[in-house]
Scaffold this active site. Structure first.
Site, short mmCIF file in Angstrom:
data_model
loop_
_atom_site.label_atom_id
_atom_site.label_comp_id
_atom_site.label_asym_id
_atom_site.label_seq_id
_atom_site.Cartn_x
_atom_site.Cartn_y
_atom_site.Cartn_z
N ASP A 199 -69.24 22.29 -14.86
CA ASP A 199 -68.23 22.81 -13.97
C ASP A 199 -68.58 24.28 -13.75
OD1 ASP A 199 -65.73 23.14 -12.61
OD2 ASP A 199 -64.93 24.03 -14.43
N ASP A 234 -66.14 27.13 -12.17
CA ASP A 234 -65.06 28.09 -12.40
C ASP A 234 -64.49 27.98 -13.81
OD1 ASP A 234 -63.86 29.00 -9.31
OD2 ASP A 234 -65.40 27.46 -9.52
#
Length: 406
Positions: free
Chosen positions: A196, A198
């Site tokens: 991922d 963020d």
């Protein structure tokens, strides 16, 4: 009849000890059934399980080893092994084997004691312990120090889920992380890391930073937090947040590139993975303009994120194409694995939010990094105390291995 003996030597370490002792064993035509050696703070511990032939002289062998050990400054101990004990040892070769990795800025004796107690209470025996981190003081907490100890255990675990839960509870109580995994061929043969973006590869959420520029920060943050806690379905929350960005100038959006700092240890982790030949991917519910920047900077192999839509030089409040939500991340992960012709067991997935759980649970190793409580409890592994480079320990990379390549 042959005789089985366990030999144990201990004392100050120096070059040539093992060669000199095994030379004596060779003179007596000994067969070595098992051997293990460790050096802690320049002190040697060497153990050998040997079989002396039926026509051999075990007493003469012991006397020769004792005399040579004294000359070398070592203590020697001999234990006769019964046939029953030998058969038990041979049968143990088929036992399940596990790795328990303890990570933190420092690792206390209390932490090791409590981890060891959990291991023992579930019917496992610790066979080996080694330090994976560098030779730093493990007694002093420092903001950037890494401390990691790996334990290898064997046996028939009574309740694996309960054991994992106890490790999670301990990690919440003490400043450590504890990873528990089965030893397998796949563990030593990972091929792909999927991240991922963020709050995983970077510190913070890009959409929150854009919201600050647009003057809607508080409204967006509330929706973001609810989504990360799993209270709002991701696609709905994402569309709500993007809609609030409507009218933000495109030029200001691109100003953000390079301004959001990387997560601690991200550069070291990705650089090491590339050096070791791993494939890397970003599977993000964030935006492609930022993910492409990371791809160019670090040579990321695959990037899938959301395309923020612009018209007449401003944000329209919409995204083009399919939204990358939790199920989409899992589907993309599977597609990449198929493209690379690897098993999902060879994949490591890393994320922090509820929308990462589908890919974390699909991968052979799913790791919640500095994640929300819901995600930490649901993922197979959790890393909170160290930076992203702490993940290297979970695939068996030691600090001294990296020092040798630098």
């Amino acid at each position: 009849m042959s005789e089985t003996i366990l030999l144990h030597f201990s004392g100050p370490d120096h070059a040539g000890l093992t060669s000199e002792l095994t030379r004596i064993l060779a003179d007596y035509r000994v067969c070595v059934l098992d051997i293990g050696q460790a050096v802690v703070h320049e002190t040697l511990a060497l153990g050998l399980l040997i079989e002396v032939p039926a026509d051999g002289d075990s007493e003469a062998l012991k006397n020769a080893l004792t005399a040579r050990s004294r000359a070398l400054g070592l203590q020697a101990r001999f234990t006769s092994i019964s046939k029953q004990a030998l058969d038990h040892w041979l049968a143990a070769q088929s036992k399940d084997r596990f790795l328990i990795t303890v990570l933190g800025r420092a690792i206390s004796a209390d932490a090791l004691s409590r981890v060891g107690a959990i291991i023992a209470s579930h019917g496992l025996n610790i066979d080996r312990i080694q330090r994976l981190s560098g030779r730093l003081s493990l007694a002093v907490h420092t903001p950037t120090a890494n401390a990691c100890i790996e334990m290898r255990a064997s046996g028939a675990v009574r309740d694996e889920a309960a054991m994992r839960a106890e490790f999670v509870a301990l990690a919440q109580e003490m400043p450590i992380d504890v990873a528990f995994q089965r030893e397998s061929l796949f563990r030593r043969n990972r091929r792909l890391f999927a991240f991922d973006m963020d709050s995983t590869l970077i510190q913070g959420e890009v959409i929150d930073e854009l919201a600050k520029m647009a003057g809607v920060a508080e409204r967006v943050v509330k929706i973001t937090e609810a989504a990360m806690r799993g209270e709002i379905e991701f696609q709905e929350s994402f569309r709500r947040r993007v809609a609030l960005l409507k009218g933000l100038p495109e030029s200001r959006v691109h100003e953000l590139v390079g301004k959001v700092p990387l997560a601690e240890g991200a550069e070291r982790l990705i650089g090491t993975l590339k050096t070791l030949g791993y494939k890397t991917a970003i599977l993000s519910g964030g935006f492609t303009f930022f993910a492409r920047h990371l791809q160019e900077r670090f040579g990321i192999d695959y990037v899938h994120a959301n395309e923020l839509e612009f018209a007449n030089g401003v944000v329209t409040g919409e995204v083009s194409g399919q939204i990358v939500d939790g199920p989409r991340k899992a589907a993309l992960l599977e597609e990449i694995a198929q493209q690379e012709r690897i098993s999902l067991e060879q994949v490591v997935a890393v994320g922090d939010g509820a929308n990462d759980l589908p890919m974390l649970n699909l991968a052979g190793m799913g790791i919640a990094f500095r994640a929300k409580p819901l995600v930490r409890q649901s993922a197979g592994h959790s890393l909170t105390q160290l930076g992203l480079d702490g993940l290297l320990y979970l695939i068996g990379v030691r600090d001294r291995d990296l020092a040798a390549t630098s």
